[in-house]
Design an enzyme around this catalytic site. Structure first.
Site, short mmCIF file in Angstrom:
data_model
loop_
_atom_site.label_atom_id
_atom_site.label_comp_id
_atom_site.label_asym_id
_atom_site.label_seq_id
_atom_site.Cartn_x
_atom_site.Cartn_y
_atom_site.Cartn_z
N LYS A 130 0.86 -1.19 0.00
CA LYS A 130 0.00 0.00 0.00
C LYS A 130 0.89 1.23 0.00
CE LYS A 130 -4.47 0.95 0.07
NZ LYS A 130 -5.50 0.25 -0.71
N ASP A 170 -6.83 4.52 -4.98
CA ASP A 170 -7.56 4.38 -3.72
C ASP A 170 -8.22 5.72 -3.49
OD1 ASP A 170 -7.77 2.38 -1.27
OD2 ASP A 170 -7.43 4.33 -0.36
#
Length: 450
Positions: A130, A170
């Site tokens: 991430k 995201d």
């Protein structure tokens, strides 16, 4: 053995807290996942001997970097960039980039850790990672966003690649941002490595159905969960928080399957429309005009707008699907939701419920679709985009959607079966953790001490 394993798990959790002070979100996900794995460790002591948990909670690589850029006023701005490459046991790191003022190392590590299990559940060969920045795209011009993205990629490009680490979007990172990021990557590397990013535009290697995938996937999973309980989403009243990409397409698929969605929200407040949400109007306001959700009530007087998004959980619904952000439902919200007669909760965002809220739902017999499993559709379709890039092919929307649906059904079945095997039938939270963990743990065992 039971006491020893429990003590070992508790010690790993304590060690994480000591080594990573102040990282509350990271601590939260570590505790939630590891405590649910005790039955697996008892049954498979080799995992304990190999210190799989100790290795799993430590990222393989943590990257933090400065992102300087110049705004439209000619002033220099400085943000902080992150990429946490958590685990590559089953494939290249895969996980989104989040641009939001709240981003810090704790949030990126919590998201990266969750991504390990989510990606494992898809059955596809992708590891967990991430990244992101505390940069806020809201209120910025396209030129400012481009400059920031170019500066961000000028450092990130060193750490990613089609067979190493494949970021996606995201919160705060949509098609526009991915385009700017990819353009800079291509310029620096002098290479058309389309597989280095997913969520790309259709004109340069993107996949049909990627935009819809996370929202669609949530509903596919929830529908399977309801079927298992002898129910269906058809005819149910649904509340879906958020008004971004995930929420919008969760609403779309829920409506297609016959549900009545009556409430949505953004960071400023929520709307309630007892006639059912007019999704094209929401898309016009949020995706095209980029305005606040309160504009919905201005254009549709029969709808009501309320300041503050917490109140959305007071709206009565059969099914609740939080799609906004982490920890948006706490224990008090959970109690209100249960009192209102809700029988199913589908976690659309990453960790949208606190650990206490999740446990309360389970204690009250609420069907809970955990985020690791329920919102895996986005990353699954990202992996399908990687496949298309590798093959130099472009599948139709229907082909991708069919593959997505099949993946979500399999995720549900694997989650259900793992929960049942370890004595937690109907507890999909534990089932998702166990099913995701075993595949990663076995891969780590096979590859030695690395």
């Amino acid at each position: 053995m039971e006491k020893n394993v429990k003590q070992i798990v508790e010690q790993v959790i304590k060690d994480v807290e000591v080594k990573n002070p102040g990282q509350s979100e990271f601590h939260q996900t570590i505790e939630e996942v590891l405590t649910s794995l005790i039955p697996v460790l008892e049954k498979n002591p080799a995992y304990v001997d190999a210190k799989i948990l100790d290795r799993l909670v430590e990222p393989e690589r943590q990257i933090m970097f400065r992102v300087p850029w110049v705004d439209d006023k000619g002033e220099i701005q400085v943000n902080r960039g992150f990429r946490v490459q958590f685990n590559s046991a089953i494939g290249p790191y895969k996980g989104g980039l989040r641009f939001h003022p709240s981003v810090n190392l704790s949030i990126i590590k919590f998201l990266g850790f969750e991504q390990i299990f989510k990606n494992s559940l898809t059955g596809l060969p992708i590891g967990g990672g991430k990244g992101g920045s505390d940069f806020d795209p809201k209120g910025k011009s396209d030129n400012e966003i481009m400059k920031f993205c170019q500066s961000f990629m000028t450092e990130l490009y060193r750490h990613i690649g089609p067979n190493v680490d494949v970021p996606a979007g995201d919160i705060g990172v949509g098609g526009r941002e991915i385009g700017y990021l990819y353009g800079q990557y291509k310029r620096i590397r002098n290479a058309n490595d389309q597989g280095v990013l997913t969520g790309k535009g259709l004109t340069y290697g993107g996949s049909l159905a990627r935009t819809q995938a996370t929202g669609f996937g949530i509903i596919y999973f929830v529908e399977e969960m309801l079927k298992e309980a002898g129910k269906t989403i058809n005819g149910q009243t649904v509340v879906i928080s958020g008004a971004g990409n995930v929420a919008i397409y969760a609403v779309k698929k829920a409506q297609e399957l016959g549900a009545k969605v009556v409430a949505m929200c953004d960071s400023s407040g929520y709307i309630f429309d007892e006639d059912g949400i007019d999704l094209p109007l929401v898309q016009q306001i949020k995706e095209i005009e980029r305005k606040r959700i309160k504009e919905y009530a201005v254009r549709k007087p029969s709808a009501k707008y309320f300041e503050g998004n917490k109140g959305i959980w007071t709206v009565k619904a059969d099914v609740v699907i939080p799609c906004a952000t982490q920890n948006e439902i706490d224990l008090n919200d959970a109690k209100i939701i249960v009192e209102n007669g809700t029988f199913a909760v589908g976690e659309g965002a990453n960790m949208p419920c606190t650990n206490e809220a999740e446990q309360y739902f389970l204690e009250k017999g609420i069907l809970l679709a955990p985020s690791k499993a329920a919102n895996a559709g986005g990353v699954a379709t990202s992996a399908l985009e990687m496949t298309q890039n590798s093959m130099r092919l472009s599948w139709s929307f229907e082909e991708v959607d069919e593959k997505l649906h099949g993946i979500m059904v399999n995720i549900f079945k694997n989650t259900r079966d793992a929960a049942k095997e370890y004595g937690f039938e109907g507890n999909y939270l534990v089932g998702a953790n166990i099913a995701g963990f075993i595949k990663v743990a076995d891969a780590m065992m096979a590859q030695g001490i690395v």
